[in-house]
Design an enzyme around this catalytic site. Structure first.
Site, PDB file in Angstrom:
ATOM      1  N   ARG A 197       1.021  -1.125  -0.097  1.00 16.88           N
ATOM      2  CA  ARG A 197      -0.024   0.079  -0.059  1.00 16.88           C
ATOM      3  C   ARG A 197       0.781   1.225  -0.023  1.00 16.88           C
ATOM      4  O   ARG A 197       0.498   2.255  -0.714  1.00 16.88           O
ATOM      5  CB  ARG A 197      -0.971   0.044   1.166  1.00 16.88           C
ATOM      6  CG  ARG A 197      -1.656   1.324   1.520  1.00 16.88           C
ATOM      7  CD  ARG A 197      -3.092   1.215   2.321  1.00 16.88           C
ATOM      8  NE  ARG A 197      -2.828   0.621   3.611  1.00 16.88           N
ATOM      9  CZ  ARG A 197      -1.964   0.812   4.288  1.00 16.88           C
ATOM     10  NH1 ARG A 197      -1.286   1.960   4.591  1.00 16.88           N
ATOM     11  NH2 ARG A 197      -2.098  -0.222   5.490  1.00 16.88           N
ATOM     12  N   TYR A 250     -16.779  17.352 -15.419  1.00 21.55           N
ATOM     13  CA  TYR A 250     -16.885  15.824 -15.729  1.00 21.55           C
ATOM     14  C   TYR A 250     -18.005  15.377 -14.534  1.00 21.55           C
ATOM     15  O   TYR A 250     -18.025  15.652 -13.603  1.00 21.55           O
ATOM     16  CB  TYR A 250     -15.605  15.142 -15.288  1.00 21.55           C
ATOM     17  CG  TYR A 250     -15.706  13.655 -15.331  1.00 21.55           C
ATOM     18  CD1 TYR A 250     -16.356  12.797 -16.454  1.00 21.55           C
ATOM     19  CD2 TYR A 250     -15.548  12.887 -14.175  1.00 21.55           C
ATOM     20  CE1 TYR A 250     -16.499  11.498 -16.281  1.00 21.55           C
ATOM     21  CE2 TYR A 250     -15.705  11.440 -13.901  1.00 21.55           C
ATOM     22  CZ  TYR A 250     -16.109  11.017 -15.183  1.00 21.55           C
ATOM     23  OH  TYR A 250     -16.346   9.454 -14.908  1.00 21.55           O
ATOM     24  N   ASP A 269      -7.539  19.056 -14.661  1.00 21.60           N
ATOM     25  CA  ASP A 269      -7.794  17.619 -15.017  1.00 21.60           C
ATOM     26  C   ASP A 269      -7.464  17.596 -16.468  1.00 21.60           C
ATOM     27  O   ASP A 269      -7.895  18.002 -17.443  1.00 21.60           O
ATOM     28  CB  ASP A 269      -9.350  17.242 -14.676  1.00 21.60           C
ATOM     29  CG  ASP A 269      -9.895  15.821 -15.293  1.00 21.60           C
ATOM     30  OD1 ASP A 269      -8.996  15.287 -16.151  1.00 21.60           O
ATOM     31  OD2 ASP A 269     -10.858  15.783 -14.675  1.00 21.60           O
ATOM     32  N   LYS A 311      -8.271   6.602 -19.687  1.00 19.11           N
ATOM     33  CA  LYS A 311      -8.710   7.110 -21.009  1.00 19.11           C
ATOM     34  C   LYS A 311      -7.358   6.999 -22.030  1.00 19.11           C
ATOM     35  O   LYS A 311      -7.031   5.974 -22.237  1.00 19.11           O
ATOM     36  CB  LYS A 311      -9.213   8.420 -20.755  1.00 19.11           C
ATOM     37  CG  LYS A 311     -10.189   8.737 -19.797  1.00 19.11           C
ATOM     38  CD  LYS A 311     -11.647   7.752 -19.849  1.00 19.11           C
ATOM     39  CE  LYS A 311     -12.410   7.662 -18.548  1.00 19.11           C
ATOM     40  NZ  LYS A 311     -12.743   8.995 -18.171  1.00 19.11           N
TER      41      LYS A 311
HETATM   42  C1  LIG Z   1     -13.253   9.450 -16.775  1.00 18.12           C
HETATM   43  C2  LIG Z   1     -13.149  10.678 -16.171  1.00 18.12           C
HETATM   44  C3  LIG Z   1     -12.662  11.023 -14.838  1.00 18.12           C
HETATM   45  C4  LIG Z   1     -13.075   9.873 -13.829  1.00 18.12           C
HETATM   46  O1  LIG Z   1     -11.869   8.893 -13.979  1.00 18.12           O
HETATM   47  P1  LIG Z   1     -12.381   7.370 -13.456  1.00 18.12           P
HETATM   48  O2  LIG Z   1     -10.936   6.652 -14.078  1.00 18.12           O
HETATM   49  O3  LIG Z   1     -13.587   6.816 -14.503  1.00 18.12           O
HETATM   50  O4  LIG Z   1     -12.352   7.248 -11.955  1.00 18.12           O
HETATM   51  C5  LIG Z   1     -12.449  12.337 -14.423  1.00 18.12           C
HETATM   52  N1  LIG Z   1     -12.143  13.272 -15.281  1.00 18.12           N
HETATM   53  C6  LIG Z   1     -12.404  13.239 -16.590  1.00 18.12           C
HETATM   54  C7  LIG Z   1     -12.406  14.204 -17.497  1.00 18.12           C
HETATM   55  C8  LIG Z   1     -12.754  11.798 -16.955  1.00 18.12           C
HETATM   56  O5  LIG Z   1     -13.162  11.703 -18.419  1.00 18.12           O
END
Ligand SMILES: *Cc1c(COP(=O)(O)O)cnc(C)c1O
Length: 384
Positions: free
Chosen positions: A54, A107, A179, A204
């Site tokens: 962890r 988001y 982000d 992503k």
């Molecule tokens: C998918 C996404 C998230 C969240 O991420 P997860 O891996 O699904 O928890 C946050 N910000 C954006 C812009 C996203 O597309």
């Protein structure tokens, strides 16, 4: 990282940073250290600092060093998901009474985290149109400790000026959090533009193959990096070794994948603009996009996401989503395969009735890296 100087190019860092050949075997890819605990050579005699996975795991360390390098930061931290990364960040920097500005079309999961979880712990937030710098400045309060930025935004593909927002945040004594999921560090490096923290859903573009869920934080300030690492260990929502390995494998090809995502998305956007059944195309690469100039200034290219609205309303949008053969109907984005979705009923259904509600006639595409002509043909047949 030792083999590289700051001068190494992006693709070199993406392939090598944190990933020197394994000292024991020479393996050119970091092994998956599928292990929870480590033999100590006498009490406290740790080999390489590892005591419990962890706190730290060698496969995760390799990914974290790579993430720091490709985002031009001093520290990277890998989490179980993008939202786990966000939660850890926010519980590190916020206390009851604090206030955060978030994007007017944040988001959905980020909005939900603020609205349904953090608000109960006394953290206030306000959505604001980040493209309007004067509006952002006016929305800052004495309690504002962070401005949360997405650019491009999801699903409307709005653009925010990172350098300008960093100035607003810093003048208020607040952090600028970006982000960077939609752009990826290949297209945009927020820390070099003045941001303090970069957030990723590595699910992503970084992972890139729709086969792993993960998240990351990267910071410029080593002291903030220490605090985040403390909370990562204290809260425990870490990235496991196999997921770290898959994510590293994805990052190695990020540059070549993004080049193709961008080229294909540009071709798709240009085709849609000319199509009689399409009312509006949202793609920052189009000269008519309101954020085009800012995007051209802070991004290497304009990304793989395209949204568009239909002339015939919601039913037409739903029909298009259900009529493609190559574009797969599904949530998420950033994988090699093309995806199509209807934000109002799918990814953004939870924003219905909130200030973040999205138009019902909107379709979102995650343009993949397949053959361009096949993609164009598929959209043509779905629209007709
Ligand atoms: C998918 C996404 C998230 C969240 O991420 P997860 O891996 O699904 O928890 C946050 N910000 C954006 C812009 C996203 O597309």
């Amino acid at each position: 990282m030792d083999r590289f100087t700051d001068a190494a190019g992006f693709e070199t860092l993406a392939i090598h940073a944190g990933q020197a050949p394994d000292p024991a075997t020479g393996a050119v890819v970091p092994p998956i250290y599928q292990v929870s605990t480590y033999k100590q050579d006498g009490i406290g005699g740790l080999r390489g600092g590892y005591e419990y996975s962890r706190s730290a795991n060698p496969t995760r360390t390799a990914l974290e060093e790579c993430l720091a390098a490709i985002e031009a930061g001093t520290r990277g931290l890998a989490f179980a998901s993008g939202l786990a990364a966000e939660d850890t960040l926010l519980r590190t920097i916020c206390k009851p009474g604090d206030h955060v500005l978030i994007p007017g079309d944040a988001y959905g999961g980020t909005y939900r985290l603020f609205a349904k979880v953090l608000e109960r712990w006394g953290v206030a937030f306000d959505p604001v149109q980040l493209a309007d710098i004067a509006a952002v400045r006016a929305a800052v309060r004495p309690e504002t400790i962070a401005i949360w930025v997405e650019t491009p935004t999801n699903p409307l593909l709005g653009i925010a000026d990172i350098a300008a927002l960093a100035q607003v945040a810093h003048a208020a004594g607040a952090l600028l959090v970006v982000d960077n999921t939609f752009a990826s560090p290949y297209l945009q490096q927020p820390l070099t533009l003045g941001a303090d923290v970069v957030v990723h859903s590595t699910t992503k573009y970084l992972g890139g193959h729709s086969d792993v869920v993960g998240g990351a934080l990267v910071v410029a300030d080593p002291a903030l990096g220490e605090r985040l690492q403390f909370h990562q260990n204290a809260m425990g929502s870490i990235c496991g070794p196999f997921d770290a390995w898959l994510t590293m494998r994805g990052i190695k090809t990020l540059g070549v994948r993004m080049d193709r995502h961008c080229a294909n998305a540009t071709a798709v956007a240009e085709m849609l603009v000319r199509h009689p059944r399409v009312a509006e195309v949202r793609y920052p690469g189009l000269p008519g996009h309101p954020g085009h100039d800012v995007a051209a200034k802070q991004m290497r290219a304009f990304g793989g996401m395209v949204s568009f609205r239909l002339t015939d309303g919601e039913d037409a949008a739903v029909r298009v989503c259900e009529s493609t053969r190559l574009f797969i109907l599904g949530e998420s984005l950033g994988g090699v395969e093309s995806l199509i979705e209807h934000p109002a009923r799918m990814t953004h259904a939870s924003a219905s009735g909130s200030p973040l509600e999205v138009p019902a006639d909107l379709v979102r595409l995650s343009v993949g890296i397949e053959d361009r002509d096949d993609l164009l043909q598929d959209l043509e047949q779905a629209l007709s």
